[in-house]
Design an enzyme around this catalytic site. Structure first.
Site, PDB file in Angstrom:
ATOM      1  N   THR A   1      31.051  39.399  70.543  1.00 12.69           N
ATOM      2  CA  THR A   1      31.406  39.345  71.969  1.00 12.69           C
ATOM      3  C   THR A   1      30.408  38.513  72.759  1.00 12.69           C
ATOM      4  OG1 THR A   1      32.544  41.453  71.933  1.00 12.69           O
ATOM      5  CG2 THR A   1      31.638  40.787  74.046  1.00 12.69           C
TER       6      THR A   1
ATOM      7  N   THR B   1      28.946  43.649  67.976  1.00 10.10           N
ATOM      8  CA  THR B   1      28.410  45.015  67.953  1.00 10.10           C
ATOM      9  C   THR B   1      29.151  45.930  66.974  1.00 10.10           C
ATOM     10  OG1 THR B   1      29.854  45.709  69.776  1.00 10.10           O
ATOM     11  CG2 THR B   1      27.671  44.871  70.368  1.00 10.10           C
ATOM     12  N   ASP B   2      30.409  45.570  66.659  1.00 10.73           N
ATOM     13  CA  ASP B   2      31.228  46.529  65.901  1.00 10.73           C
ATOM     14  C   ASP B   2      30.650  46.872  64.524  1.00 10.73           C
ATOM     15  OD1 ASP B   2      32.943  46.729  68.007  1.00 10.73           O
ATOM     16  OD2 ASP B   2      34.430  45.334  67.217  1.00 10.73           O
TER      17      ASP B   2
ATOM     18  N   LYS C   1      26.752  52.693  66.257  1.00  6.38           N
ATOM     19  CA  LYS C   1      27.446  52.304  67.494  1.00  6.38           C
ATOM     20  C   LYS C   1      28.218  53.524  67.987  1.00  6.38           C
ATOM     21  CE  LYS C   1      30.540  49.103  69.782  1.00  6.38           C
ATOM     22  NZ  LYS C   1      31.515  48.017  69.750  1.00  6.38           N
TER      23      LYS C   1
ATOM     24  N   TYR D   1      24.322  76.852  52.569  1.00  4.34           N
ATOM     25  CA  TYR D   1      25.578  77.610  52.470  1.00  4.34           C
ATOM     26  C   TYR D   1      26.146  77.515  51.060  1.00  4.34           C
ATOM     27  CZ  TYR D   1      25.625  77.790  57.563  1.00  4.34           C
ATOM     28  OH  TYR D   1      25.311  78.016  58.872  1.00  4.34           O
TER      29      TYR D   1
HETATM   30  N1  ASP Z   1      34.616  42.820  68.303  1.00  4.24           N
HETATM   31  C1  ASP Z   1      33.295  42.407  68.720  1.00  4.24           C
HETATM   32  C2  ASP Z   1      32.466  42.146  67.477  1.00  4.24           C
HETATM   33  O1  ASP Z   1      31.983  43.075  66.885  1.00  4.24           O
HETATM   34  C3  ASP Z   1      32.672  43.447  69.581  1.00  4.24           C
HETATM   35  C4  ASP Z   1      31.316  43.085  70.147  1.00  4.24           C
HETATM   36  O2  ASP Z   1      30.645  42.170  69.730  1.00  4.24           O
HETATM   37  O3  ASP Z   1      30.884  43.829  71.064  1.00  4.24           O
HETATM   38  O4  ASP Z   1      32.331  41.030  67.081  1.00  4.24           O
END
Ligand code: ASP
Length: 338
Positions: free
Chosen positions: A16, A87-88, A158, A282
Site C-alpha cells: 500500500t 502490511t498484509d 498484524k 490440562y
Molecule cells: N494489500 C496491501 C499489501 O499487503 C496492504 C498494505 O500494504 O497495507 O500489500
C-alpha cells in the site's frame, strides 16, 4: 570535510505504501525514489533500490528468498536497511528473514503503511521516518517499525485491517519507541539478541509443504490426515487456550499422534494472541503432548509456521525439529519460564 551521515539502503517491494489508484483497485506503482521524494530530506544518506513491486498477498517463499539474498548481498557499506513492504504479510516476511539471515550484522527494518504515501493524510511518512531512524540506531536484527514503535520482526502480528496501530509485538515489549515528545527514540533492554552465528549467514532453503489449522468445535480430524496424504510435511495447529485439543467424538489428539508417528511434526500454538501455550496443565493438552505434539510456547503463529518451513528446508527430522523448537534462534520464543 568527512561525511558522517549514516548510510541507509531502502529496498522497496510494493505494498500500500507504494500503491496508486487503478481501475482494478490499489496497485503498487511507486518506486523507492518516489517515496523518498515525497518524504523530503532526511538526515541520512539514503540509496533506494526497487527489488519487487507486489501487493504483499503475492509475497511467498520465492520472494522471501529473493529479499533475503538482496539484503545479504547489498548490505556491505550500509549502516542499516529499510524494506518497504505491504502490511498484509509483513509479519511472515519479517519472521522468515529472521531464520534465513541468522547472525544478521546490521539493523533491517520493515515498514509499510495503511494508506498510500500519495494520500495527504497517509501514515507512510511517519512510518518511513521511524524506520530510517531505527535503521540508523538499532542493534543488528530484523524489525518492523510501525506507528512509532520498533518491534522485533518475529514477534509481530498484524492486528488491524485499516487502523494505523496495525502491528503488535506479542509477548515481548517493543524494542524501541518514539518518545512522547516525538523527538527521539527510546531503546529498551530487549533489543539485543545473542546469536549462535558469529557471522551473518544466508540460508534460504525452505520447505513450504506445511499447513496451519485453526481448530474449531466440530473440525473433522480426517481433514488433518487428508493434508498429510496430499504431501503436507509439517502442521501448525492453532489449538485452544493453553494448547488443548478435543478427543471426544472427533479425536483430534489421536489424529495428531498418528501423524507424528509418521515422522511429521505437529506444533501446538494457541488461538489466543497473548501469553504461552502450556501443554502440561490440562488433560486435553497433556494428551496431545503424550502423542508427541511440540509446544509453540509463546511464539506467534507467523513465527511458528516460518520456523517450521525453514527447519523442514534443512531436512531436519522429527527429533531435530523438536530440539530446534526448544531453542530461541533470534528472539522469537521465550524458553525459560518467567
Ligand atoms: N494489500 C496491501 C499489501 O499487503 C496492504 C498494505 O500494504 O497495507 O500489500
Amino acid at each position: 570535510m568527512t561525511n558522517t551521515k549514516k548510510k541507509i539502503l531502502l529496498l522497496s517491494t510494493g505494498g500500500t505504501i507504494a500503491s496508486v489508484a487503478s481501475e482494478e483497485g490499489l496497485v503498487p506503482g511507486q518506486s523507492g525514489a518516489e517515496l523518498l521524494h515525497t518524504l523530503g530530506g532526511q538526515p541520512y544518506e539514503i540509496t533506494a533500490k526497487d527489488i519487487l513491486s507486489l501487493d504483499s498477498s503475492n509475497i511467498q517463499p520465492e520472494e522471501w528468498t529473493y529479499i533475503a539474498e538482496q539484503i545479504y548481498q547489498l548490505r556491505r557499506g550500509y549502516d542499516g536497511i529499510v524494506v518497504s513492504h505491504g502490511t498484509d504479510t509483513m509479519a511472515y516476511t519479517a519472521s522468515m528473514l529472521t531464520f534465513m539471515l541468522q547472525g544478521i550484522d546490521l539493523p533491517v527494518v520493515l515498514t509499510g503503511s495503511q494508506v498510500p504515501m500519495q494520500a495527504i493524510l497517509s501514515d507512510a511518512p511517519d512510518n518511513l521516518r521511524v524506520a530510517f531512524a531505527a535503521a540508523a540506531t538499532c542493534k543488528p536484527g530484523i524489525y518492523i517499525a510501525f506507528n512509532r514503535q520498533i518491534m522485533r520482526g518475529c514477534r509481530c502480528v498484524k492486528i488491524r485491517t485499516t487502523g494505523f496501530d496495525a502491528f503488535k509485538s506479542i509477548n515481548m515489549d517493543p524494542v524501541a519507541q518514539v518518545t512522547s515528545d516525538g523527538i527521539d527514540i527510546k531503546h529498551s533492554a530487549n533489543e539485543y539478541v545473542p546469536s549462535e552465528h558469529a557471522i551473518c549467514t544466508l540460508n534460504t532453503k525452505v520447505n513450504p509443504h506445511v499447513a496451519m489449522v485453526k481448530l474449531f468445535p466440530g473440525f473433522d480430524p480426517a481433514m488433518l490426515k487428508a493434508m498429510v496424504n496430499a504431501g503436507c510435511k509439517g502442521i501448525v495447529v492453532e489449538a485452544y487456550g493453553l494448547g488443548g485439543m478435543n478427543y471426544m467424538r472427533r479425536n483430534m489428539v489421536k489424529a495428531v499422534g498418528e501423524i507424528i508417528k509418521q515422522g511429521i511434526p505437529v506444533i501446538a500454538c494457541s488461538q489466543c494472541l497473548y501469553e504461552r501455550t502450556d501443554l502440561t496443565k490440562y488433560e486435553v493438552g497433556r494428551a496431545a503432548l503424550l502423542e508427541g505434539a511440540i509446544s509453540g510456547r509463546d511464539m506467534t503463529s507467523e513465527s511458528a509456521v516460518t520456523k517450521l518451513m525453514w527447519a523442514l528446508g534443512q531436512e531436519m527430522d522429527l527429533e531435530e525439529i523438536r530440539a530446534f523448537f526448544n531453542k530461541d534462534i533470534a528472539g522469537e520464543v521465550t524458553i525459560a519460564r518467567p
